[in-house]
Design an enzyme around this catalytic site. Structure first.
Site, PDB file in Angstrom:
ATOM      1  N   ARG A  92       0.819  -1.216   0.000  1.00 26.68           N
ATOM      2  CA  ARG A  92       0.000   0.000   0.000  1.00 26.68           C
ATOM      3  C   ARG A  92       0.853   1.268   0.000  1.00 26.68           C
ATOM      4  NH1 ARG A  92      -1.301   2.339   5.315  1.00 26.68           N
ATOM      5  NH2 ARG A  92      -3.504   2.581   4.807  1.00 26.68           N
TER       6      ARG A  92
ATOM      7  N   ASP B  29      11.856   5.678   5.840  1.00 25.82           N
ATOM      8  CA  ASP B  29      12.102   4.385   5.186  1.00 25.82           C
ATOM      9  C   ASP B  29      13.320   4.464   4.262  1.00 25.82           C
ATOM     10  OD1 ASP B  29       9.168   2.625   5.153  1.00 25.82           O
ATOM     11  OD2 ASP B  29       9.114   4.736   5.690  1.00 25.82           O
TER      12      ASP B  29
ATOM     13  N   ASN C 238       6.405  13.551   4.938  1.00 24.96           N
ATOM     14  CA  ASN C 238       6.220  12.163   5.364  1.00 24.96           C
ATOM     15  C   ASN C 238       6.335  11.231   4.142  1.00 24.96           C
ATOM     16  OD1 ASN C 238       3.814  10.630   7.588  1.00 24.96           O
ATOM     17  ND2 ASN C 238       4.798   9.647   5.892  1.00 24.96           N
TER      18      ASN C 238
ATOM     19  N   ARG D   8       3.097  17.371   7.487  1.00 22.21           N
ATOM     20  CA  ARG D   8       3.994  16.774   8.481  1.00 22.21           C
ATOM     21  C   ARG D   8       5.218  16.163   7.792  1.00 22.21           C
ATOM     22  NH1 ARG D   8      -0.393  12.591   8.258  1.00 22.21           N
ATOM     23  NH2 ARG D   8       0.549  10.619   7.577  1.00 22.21           N
TER      24      ARG D   8
ATOM     25  N   GLN E 204       8.733  13.364   8.848  1.00 22.98           N
ATOM     26  CA  GLN E 204       9.005  12.072   9.490  1.00 22.98           C
ATOM     27  C   GLN E 204      10.388  12.188  10.110  1.00 22.98           C
ATOM     28  OE1 GLN E 204       8.572   8.641   6.862  1.00 22.98           O
ATOM     29  NE2 GLN E 204       6.840   7.907   8.036  1.00 22.98           N
TER      30      GLN E 204
ATOM     31  N   ARG F 143      -6.629  12.563   9.269  1.00 24.01           N
ATOM     32  CA  ARG F 143      -5.635  12.319   8.211  1.00 24.01           C
ATOM     33  C   ARG F 143      -6.369  11.783   6.987  1.00 24.01           C
ATOM     34  NH1 ARG F 143      -2.773   7.657  10.281  1.00 24.01           N
ATOM     35  NH2 ARG F 143      -4.731   7.420  11.402  1.00 24.01           N
TER      36      ARG F 143
ATOM     37  N   GLU G  79      -5.598   9.939   4.512  1.00 22.55           N
ATOM     38  CA  GLU G  79      -5.362   8.535   4.172  1.00 22.55           C
ATOM     39  C   GLU G  79      -6.016   7.578   5.166  1.00 22.55           C
ATOM     40  OE1 GLU G  79      -1.939   9.435   6.990  1.00 22.55           O
ATOM     41  OE2 GLU G  79      -3.246  10.534   5.596  1.00 22.55           O
TER      42      GLU G  79
ATOM     43  N   ASP H 105       3.567   5.050  14.332  1.00 21.06           N
ATOM     44  CA  ASP H 105       2.116   5.158  14.316  1.00 21.06           C
ATOM     45  C   ASP H 105       1.529   3.750  14.276  1.00 21.06           C
ATOM     46  OD1 ASP H 105       3.432   5.139  11.831  1.00 21.06           O
ATOM     47  OD2 ASP H 105       1.789   6.107  10.787  1.00 21.06           O
TER      48      ASP H 105
ATOM     49  N   GLU I 166       7.100  -5.973   6.552  1.00 18.86           N
ATOM     50  CA  GLU I 166       7.452  -4.664   7.124  1.00 18.86           C
ATOM     51  C   GLU I 166       7.809  -4.756   8.604  1.00 18.86           C
ATOM     52  OE1 GLU I 166       4.363  -1.757   7.570  1.00 18.86           O
ATOM     53  OE2 GLU I 166       2.858  -3.242   8.106  1.00 18.86           O
TER      54      GLU I 166
ATOM     55  N   GLU J 214      -3.544  -0.218  12.176  1.00 18.60           N
ATOM     56  CA  GLU J 214      -4.756   0.202  11.472  1.00 18.60           C
ATOM     57  C   GLU J 214      -4.834  -0.321  10.040  1.00 18.60           C
ATOM     58  OE1 GLU J 214      -5.041   4.459  11.172  1.00 18.60           O
ATOM     59  OE2 GLU J 214      -3.173   4.646  10.069  1.00 18.60           O
TER      60      GLU J 214
END
Length: 569
Positions: A166, A174, A210, A219, A221, A286, A288, A322, A523, A538
């Site tokens: 996704r 990352d 981000n 924002r 990161q 947010r 997304e 998160d 991940e 989430e």
């Protein structure tokens, strides 16, 4: 700090409650599509991010008019075939505007690749992980550049590597571990291209977003761009990259030291320190995850409480963690997120790294006054670590929670405001030179890490609290393994090297076994069970996966794998 103590703390230090970056009409419209899709399709396989990633086929006005004409039921839903027909007619697929890019510097087995990996099966697997760079390499389609108003994807000048699944666009922190892996794979051009994109975001927005989406402009990161550039320079000696980067890095440093992120603390000796926190420029759901955020906020009583919660959620997203009980006043209640009330140990370690890197870059480009200035800033921050974060009894660096309700006045340090819960982030400062080079500190930290409860059969747990959030127990994440392992190695202590190798061996093994079972890199991993990937959070667990690939390759380069050492749980 106990959970009850956190629950009793006063509200987060907040600035102008209206400090938000404006959204775009396209993002706002796609949030409406997302809500309709949830009402229509239900929760079972629903991913809200899909809907804000959809590129338009026609202009927004035409698409919105057609959407408004659809006949809805009382709960806002549509017949599934009507919704699917509308999406098919008016949108391209999520991710269709990110196109495959053949990396020019990829070769199947690079010269000098992982010389210490002698075990044939581990070597074959490492080459498969290396080949994933090819699968994850992308560029922005030409349509995004010619018709930016039809896309939430942002135009970027160069190719990039995505995390996977996704996560279809370039992401900020990352990319550090992706780049570390690319350097192992001798893919210097691909690594430099990623940095070129992140610099372009600073030039456009004043900071690294981000991720490269219109809905991430509020924002950042964890700030690791200077570390990416340092690693590339270390591998290639590319002085031109350093020269090109310095103005952007200084701009990013100003962003992280602007009023919203800067906090002043007066320590027990009366000395004043400046430290930093996460603070998203946002007080709405947010995009997304709009439907998720609204569902949590629905139990809050008024608009200002909802706005406060939305800022805290977005600020936790800025942290990269998160979500986690680390940011919650009450670990059992997600709406008690209070990220902006925390001065995080790891963020301040990253900014210390930024200060040292900028000083180094200034020195190699001949700007001695800038070098001296940033070395001084780093020295001040190191003192703040010792005064504000270090806990002599636990022998860890602990996050600090605010007591005051305004940012304008200095916070007066109080030992009770340290968060005494154990998180892997408590050990991240070990990754930075001022700490890993201090053998007495490292000795204390090693002892503390060994008795912390974080060391598990398959790696380092993120926390000791099993909350169902993905940045808590029993999940382990590649970046945290890597930072702690690398700090231990760089300490030069025999005990540090031995512990680092043990953690690396466990982490490599669980990645390998999970890959053999599933065919994927994941991940996150469940550090309680060797060969199991992680869960919670989430969204469903993702595969690919940029930073996991990068960390495995980096650890294999450091430690190798002997021919006669089996790899099994």
């Amino acid at each position: 700090m106990s959970a009850s103590r956190i629950a009793g703390s006063s509200h987060a230090c907040s600035l102008d409650p209206n400090l938000v970056k404006p959204s775009t009409p396209l993002v706002s419209f796609l949030e409406r599509v997302q809500e309709t899709a949830l009402a229509t399709l239900g929760n079972s396989t629903f991913d809200p991010k899909t809907y804000v990633d959809l590129p338009l086929k026609f202009n927004l006005t035409e698409t919105e008019q057609a959407f408004n004409k659809l006949a809805r039921s009382a709960n806002g839903s549509l017949p599934a075939n009507v919704l699917n027909g509308f999406i098919e007619r008016y949108f391209d697929g999520a991710g269709d505007d990110v196109v495959y890019h053949e990396p020019e510097d990829y070769v199947e087995e690079p010269e000098g690749f992982l010389p210490k990996v002698e075990h044939p099966e581990v070597r074959a697997w490492a080459l498969k992980v290396h080949s994933l760079w090819k699968n994850l390499s992308r560029r922005v389609s030409s349509g995004v550049k010619s018709h930016p108003h039809l896309h939430t994807l942002l135009p970027l000048p160069a190719s990039f590597v995505i995390p996977g699944s996704r996560f279809r666009e370039v992401y900020y922190w990352d990319s550090y571990w992706v780049i570390r892996g690319l350097l192992v794979s001798k893919m210097y051009k691909t690594a430099t291209a990623i940095v070129t994109n992140l610099i372009s975001l600073i030039e456009e927005y004043g900071f690294v977003l981000n991720g490269a989406r219109a809905y991430y402009t509020n924002r950042s990161q964890p700030p690791l761009l200077s570390s990416m550039i340092y690693e590339i320079y270390n591998s290639t000696g590319d002085i031109e990259l350093v020269k090109r980067s310095l103005p952007a890095l200084r701009k990013e440093y100003e962003f992280w030291n602007s009023d919203i992120h800067r906090v002043t603390i007066v320590d027990a000796q009366g000395c004043t320190h400046t430290l930093n926190r996460y603070y998203a420029m946002w007080n709405k759901p947010r995009p997304e995850s709009s439907v998720n955020d609204k569902a949590f906020a629905s139990k809050l009583l008024n608009v200002s409480k909802k706005q406060h919660f939305y800022r805290e959620v977005a600020s936790a997203a800025e942290s990269g963690w998160d979500f986690s009980t680390r940011w919650m006043r009450d670990p059992s209640d997600f709406t008690t997120l209070a990220t902006t009330a925390v001065i995080p140990v790891d963020l301040n370690a990253y900014i210390l790294g930024m200060e040292l890197n900028i000083a180094f870059f200034a020195e190699v480009t001949g700007d001695n006054s800038t070098a001296q200035h940033f070395l001084q800033l780093a020295d001040h921050r190191k003192k703040a670590f010792n005064s504000v974060f270090w806990n002599i009894n636990m022998k860890q660096w602990l996050d600090y929670w605010f007591t005051s309700s305004t940012c304008q006045e200095a916070q007066v340090w109080d030992a009770h405001q340290q968060n005494h819960n154990v998180f892997a982030s408590n050990f991240v400062p070990l990754w930075m030179e001022p700490f890993y080079s201090d053998s007495s500190v490292v000795g204390n930290v090693i002892g503390s890490l060994k008795t912390s409860g974080l060391l598990r059969v398959a790696g380092i747990a993120t926390s000791l609290k099993n909350s169902g959030q993905q940045w808590d127990f029993p999940n382990g994440w590649a970046p945290l393994q890597h930072m702690i392992v690398e700090g231990l190695v760089k300490s030069g202590l025999k005990e540090g090297a031995s512990l680092a190798e043990e953690i690396a061996r466990r982490w490599i093994t669980t990645n390998y076994i999970a890959f053999k079972k599933s065919g994927f890199m994941h991940e996150k991993y469940n550090v309680e069970n060797c060969g199991d990937f992680g869960g919670g959070g989430e969204y469903v667990p993702q595969t690919g996966f940029g930073w996991s690939n990068g960390v495995v390759l980096t650890l294999l380069e450091e430690f190798g794998w002997p021919r006669d050492q089996n790899i099994n749980c």
